[in-house]
Motif scaffolding. Sequence first.
Motif, PDB file in Angstrom:
ATOM      1  N   GLN A 257       0.827  -1.208   0.000  1.00  0.00           N
ATOM      2  CA  GLN A 257       0.000   0.000   0.000  1.00  0.00           C
ATOM      3  C   GLN A 257       0.861   1.258   0.000  1.00  0.00           C
TER       4      GLN A 257
ATOM      5  N   LYS B 266       1.858   1.808  -3.461  1.00  0.00           N
ATOM      6  CA  LYS B 266       0.720   2.308  -4.227  1.00  0.00           C
ATOM      7  C   LYS B 266       0.515   3.796  -3.978  1.00  0.00           C
TER       8      LYS B 266
ATOM      9  N   GLN C 118      -6.532   2.257   3.678  1.00  0.00           N
ATOM     10  CA  GLN C 118      -6.137   0.847   3.750  1.00  0.00           C
ATOM     11  C   GLN C 118      -4.819   0.694   4.480  1.00  0.00           C
TER      12      GLN C 118
ATOM     13  N   ALA D  61      -6.197   4.380  -0.629  1.00  0.00           N
ATOM     14  CA  ALA D  61      -4.945   3.679  -0.301  1.00  0.00           C
ATOM     15  C   ALA D  61      -4.438   4.078   1.078  1.00  0.00           C
TER      16      ALA D  61
ATOM     17  N   GLU E 116      -8.380   7.575  -5.260  1.00  0.00           N
ATOM     18  CA  GLU E 116      -7.586   6.372  -5.056  1.00  0.00           C
ATOM     19  C   GLU E 116      -6.532   6.579  -3.973  1.00  0.00           C
TER      20      GLU E 116
END
Length: 278
Positions: free
Chosen positions: A14, A17, A253, A250, A246
Motif C-alpha cells: 500500500q 501504491k 487501507q 490507499a 484512489e
Amino acid sequence: MKELWVPLSGAIAQQRKVETIANNVANANTPGFKKEQIVFKEYLTQFEKGHEQDIDLPHKEWKPEDFYRSYGAENAKVKIDGTFTDFEQGQLTPTGNSLDLALHGKGFFEILTPNGVRYTRQGALTINTQGQLVTQSGNPVLSKLDPETLKAGTSAEGSIPKPQERFITLPQGRLTVNLQGEVLVNNQKVSDLAIVEFNDMHALKKEGNSHYLNNDPKNYKSITSTNVQQGFIEQSNVNAVQEMSELIKANRQFESIQKVIKVYDTISGKGVNEIAKF
C-alpha cells in the motif's frame, strides 16, 4: 510470529501504491505525461502445496477446529508484481503557438538526449541559438529517416545517418507543420519530423522528464498513423479527481493495516509477559 508478515507485506504494498498515485497527481499538469499503474500479486502457500480443493471436510463428527483448515494460508502475503504505463491519449489543448505540437495517435517524437536517442510525447518545442528545433529541455528533435536510406545502411554502399546529422535547422520565416509531420517554412518543406510508433509500447523503459527508451530494434512499426496537431499541447492523461480518490482509499487501507500490525504487536507483548509469570 510468522503471521506478522501478512499485514506487513500489505503495508509495504500500500505504501508503494501511495507513492505511485502521488507521483501521478504531482504530474497531473505535466504535458504529455502518462500515468503509472501498479500491479499486485497475492502469494498463497496453499497453491504451492498443491491443494486443489478449497474445502476439505472430514468424514467424522465435526469439531469447530475442522472448519478452520488454512493449509498455511496464514502465511500468505501480497507481492508487488510490477508497474506499467497507461498510454491512453491525453486531451489536446489549443495554445495558438506554432512551436507547440501535439500527437494524436500512438506515436512519439524522436529526440537526442545526453544519454542517447529517446522518445517523448511532450511537444512544447522551441528554437535554440543555432536555429535548431529542440524541446524545452534543449534536446534536439530529430528528422525522419528515409526508408531508402535505411535500406542503404544495411549494405556496404551507405550508412544510416547519425542522430547528430538529423537535427532540424529552421531558416527565418513562418513555420508550419502539417498532419503528416512535414516541417515547412514559408510553405517550403524543410524536413520531416521523426514520429515513431512501436509494436509493444509496454516494452518501452520509462525515464525521467517523460522520456522513453526502446531497447528492441524489432519493436518499431514500419507504418505510422499518428497525426501532428500544430498549435496544440497534449495534456497529462491523469484524472486528478480519480487519482485523489484512489490516494485517499490507499491511505485508509494503509492505516487499517497499521492497526492490524499493532494488534499483533500487542498480542506478542502479552504473550511474552504472561508466559514470564509462570
